[in-house]
Write a protein that holds these residues in place. Structure first.
Motif, short mmCIF file in Angstrom:
data_model
loop_
_atom_site.label_atom_id
_atom_site.label_comp_id
_atom_site.label_asym_id
_atom_site.label_seq_id
_atom_site.Cartn_x
_atom_site.Cartn_y
_atom_site.Cartn_z
N SER A 107 -41.94 -68.92 -37.58
CA SER A 107 -41.62 -70.29 -37.96
C SER A 107 -42.25 -71.30 -37.01
O SER A 107 -42.67 -72.38 -37.44
CB SER A 107 -40.11 -70.50 -38.02
OG SER A 107 -39.55 -70.36 -36.73
N LYS A 144 -31.70 -54.32 -33.24
CA LYS A 144 -32.71 -54.66 -34.24
C LYS A 144 -32.58 -56.11 -34.68
O LYS A 144 -33.57 -56.76 -34.96
CB LYS A 144 -32.60 -53.73 -35.44
CG LYS A 144 -33.04 -52.32 -35.13
CD LYS A 144 -32.96 -51.45 -36.37
CE LYS A 144 -33.39 -50.05 -36.03
NZ LYS A 144 -33.31 -49.15 -37.19
N SER A 145 -31.37 -56.62 -34.74
CA SER A 145 -31.17 -57.98 -35.22
C SER A 145 -31.80 -59.00 -34.25
O SER A 145 -32.34 -60.00 -34.68
CB SER A 145 -29.69 -58.29 -35.42
OG SER A 145 -29.00 -58.23 -34.19
N LYS A 146 -31.73 -58.73 -32.96
CA LYS A 146 -32.33 -59.65 -32.00
C LYS A 146 -33.84 -59.67 -32.11
O LYS A 146 -34.47 -60.72 -32.04
CB LYS A 146 -31.91 -59.28 -30.57
CG LYS A 146 -30.49 -59.66 -30.24
CD LYS A 146 -30.17 -59.39 -28.80
CE LYS A 146 -28.74 -59.77 -28.48
NZ LYS A 146 -28.40 -59.49 -27.09
N SER A 147 -34.44 -58.50 -32.29
CA SER A 147 -35.89 -58.46 -32.39
C SER A 147 -36.37 -59.11 -33.69
O SER A 147 -37.41 -59.75 -33.73
CB SER A 147 -36.40 -57.02 -32.30
OG SER A 147 -35.91 -56.25 -33.37
N LYS A 148 -35.59 -58.95 -34.78
CA LYS A 148 -35.96 -59.59 -36.05
C LYS A 148 -35.86 -61.09 -35.94
O LYS A 148 -36.69 -61.83 -36.48
CB LYS A 148 -35.06 -59.08 -37.18
CG LYS A 148 -35.39 -57.68 -37.63
CD LYS A 148 -34.49 -57.25 -38.76
CE LYS A 148 -34.80 -55.84 -39.20
NZ LYS A 148 -33.93 -55.38 -40.29
N LYS A 149 -34.84 -61.59 -35.23
CA LYS A 149 -34.70 -63.02 -35.04
C LYS A 149 -35.86 -63.58 -34.23
O LYS A 149 -36.39 -64.65 -34.52
CB LYS A 149 -33.38 -63.35 -34.34
CG LYS A 149 -32.17 -63.27 -35.22
CD LYS A 149 -30.92 -63.64 -34.44
CE LYS A 149 -29.69 -63.49 -35.28
NZ LYS A 149 -28.47 -63.82 -34.54
N ALA A 150 -36.29 -62.83 -33.23
CA ALA A 150 -37.41 -63.27 -32.40
C ALA A 150 -38.69 -63.35 -33.22
O ALA A 150 -39.47 -64.29 -33.07
CB ALA A 150 -37.59 -62.33 -31.22
N GLN A 151 -38.90 -62.36 -34.09
CA GLN A 151 -40.09 -62.38 -34.95
C GLN A 151 -40.04 -63.55 -35.91
O GLN A 151 -41.05 -64.21 -36.15
CB GLN A 151 -40.20 -61.07 -35.73
CG GLN A 151 -40.58 -59.89 -34.88
CD GLN A 151 -40.54 -58.59 -35.65
OE1 GLN A 151 -40.14 -58.55 -36.81
NE2 GLN A 151 -40.94 -57.52 -34.99
N TRP A 152 -38.87 -63.82 -36.48
CA TRP A 152 -38.72 -64.93 -37.41
C TRP A 152 -38.98 -66.26 -36.72
O TRP A 152 -39.65 -67.13 -37.26
CB TRP A 152 -37.31 -64.89 -37.99
CG TRP A 152 -37.06 -65.96 -38.99
CD1 TRP A 152 -37.36 -65.93 -40.32
CD2 TRP A 152 -36.47 -67.25 -38.76
NE1 TRP A 152 -36.99 -67.10 -40.92
CE2 TRP A 152 -36.45 -67.93 -39.98
CE3 TRP A 152 -35.97 -67.87 -37.62
CZ2 TRP A 152 -35.94 -69.21 -40.11
CZ3 TRP A 152 -35.46 -69.16 -37.76
CH2 TRP A 152 -35.45 -69.81 -38.98
N ARG A 153 -38.45 -66.41 -35.50
CA ARG A 153 -38.67 -67.64 -34.75
C ARG A 153 -40.13 -67.85 -34.40
O ARG A 153 -40.66 -68.95 -34.47
CB ARG A 153 -37.83 -67.65 -33.48
CG ARG A 153 -36.38 -67.88 -33.74
CD ARG A 153 -35.59 -67.95 -32.46
NE ARG A 153 -34.17 -68.13 -32.74
CZ ARG A 153 -33.20 -67.57 -32.08
NH1 ARG A 153 -33.47 -66.78 -31.06
NH2 ARG A 153 -31.95 -67.79 -32.40
#
Length: 55
Positions: free
Chosen positions: A22, A10-19
């Motif tokens: 941004s 989940k953390s990788k997918s959240k980082k991808a969404q945040w990137r």
């Protein structure tokens, strides 16, 4: 033989969404800055203090 599917964290997918979010915001702000420098902006109102003080 059945092999379980690989799960994405989940953390990788959240980082991808945040990137992605941004990147979109940075592109919009860069576009706005370019249009302000070229005096081509129609949707953004700002006070030009140089012209106010020189009059």
């Amino acid at each position: 033989m059945a092999v379980p599917k690989k799960r994405t964290s989940k953390s990788k997918s959240k980082k991808a969404q945040w990137r992605k979010k941004s990147l979109s915001v940075s592109r919009k702000s860069l576009s706005l800055a370019k249009s302000l420098l070229d005096n081509k902006s129609n949707s953004f109102v700002y006070a030009n203090f140089k012209s106010i003080n020189n009059d």
